[in-house]
Write an enzyme that holds these catalytic residues in place. Structure first.
Site, PDB file in Angstrom:
ATOM      1  CB  CYS A  58      -0.978  -0.112   1.161  1.00  5.22           C
ATOM      2  SG  CYS A  58      -1.983   1.477   1.545  1.00  5.22           S
ATOM      3  CG  LEU A  59       0.923   3.950  -3.305  1.00  4.27           C
ATOM      4  CD1 LEU A  59      -0.178   4.880  -4.366  1.00  4.27           C
ATOM      5  CD2 LEU A  59       2.090   3.892  -3.707  1.00  4.27           C
TER       6      LEU A  59
END
Length: 161
Positions: free
Chosen positions: A90-91
Site C-alpha cells: 500500500c502507498l
C-alpha cells in the site's frame, strides 16, 4: 492537475470512515484528476481519497499503468465470488507487504464523476483487479490491508509467490 501528498500509517484520516459524495462539481473533478496523477506518479494501482487526506468516498484504480483508470465515487461491492490469497502492499504503508484473502471476482456499483451510476464486474481472468477494488474500498471504511493480513502465512512451495 497536481499531485497530492500521500498520508501514511499513523495519520488519523486513514482510520476514519469516508463520507458519501453528494456534490458532483468541479471540486470533485479536480480531486479525481489529482488522485489519478498522484497514483500514476507513485507507481500505485489504486488510491483512495483518505490516502490524500480527504474523507470522501472516492477512489481511482488502474492496473495497467494508467491506460485504463476507473474513477469510483461512492463505490460499494454488491457481489463477490471465489477466494484468493495474494501479497498486498500500500502507498500508505510503505516498505511493508502481507498476504490477504480477497474474493476472486467482484461486482462494484459506484457513480462516475458526474453522478451517473456505473457497475464494474471483474472477470476470473483478472483477479488482481478484484483485489485492488477491495483494497481501495476498504480504505473508504478506515480499514488497511494490514488489518486483514494473515499472520505467519507462507504460500505453498509449488506456487509462484
Amino acid at each position: 492537475m497536481a499531485t497530492r501528498q500521500i498520508v501514511t500509517v499513523g495519520a488519523e484520516v486513514l482510520r476514519e470512515k469516508a463520507k458519501i459524495v453528494t456534490e458532483f462539481s468541479e471540486r470533485l473533478w479536480t480531486l479525481l484528476d489529482d488522485m489519478r496523477e498522484t497514483m500514476i506518479l507513485a507507481k500505485g494501482v489504486g488510491l483512495a481519497a483518505p490516502q490524500v487526506g480527504i474523507l470522501k468516498r472516492v477512489a481511482v484504480v488502474s492496473t495497467d499503468d494508467g491506460k485504463t483508470v476507473y474513477e469510483l465515487v461512492n463505490p460499494v461491492i454488491v457481489k463477490s465470488a471465489g477466494s484468493q490469497i495474494e501479497e498486498e502492499g500500500c502507498l500508505s504503508v510503505p516498505g511493508r507487504v502481507g498476504f490477504v484473502e480477497r474474493p476472486l471476482t467482484v461486482a462494484v456499483k459506484a457513480q462516475d464523476r458526474f453522478g451517473k451510476p456505473i457497475k464494474i464486474k471483474t472477470e476470473e481472468g483478472d483477479p488482481f483487479l478484484a483485489i485492488v477494488f477491495c483494497h481501495e474500498i476498504d480504505h473508504l471504511d478506515g480499514v488497511l490491508y494490514t488489518d486483514k493480513a494473515i499472520e505467519g502465512y507462507k504460500p505453498p512451495e509449488n506456487s509462484d509467490k
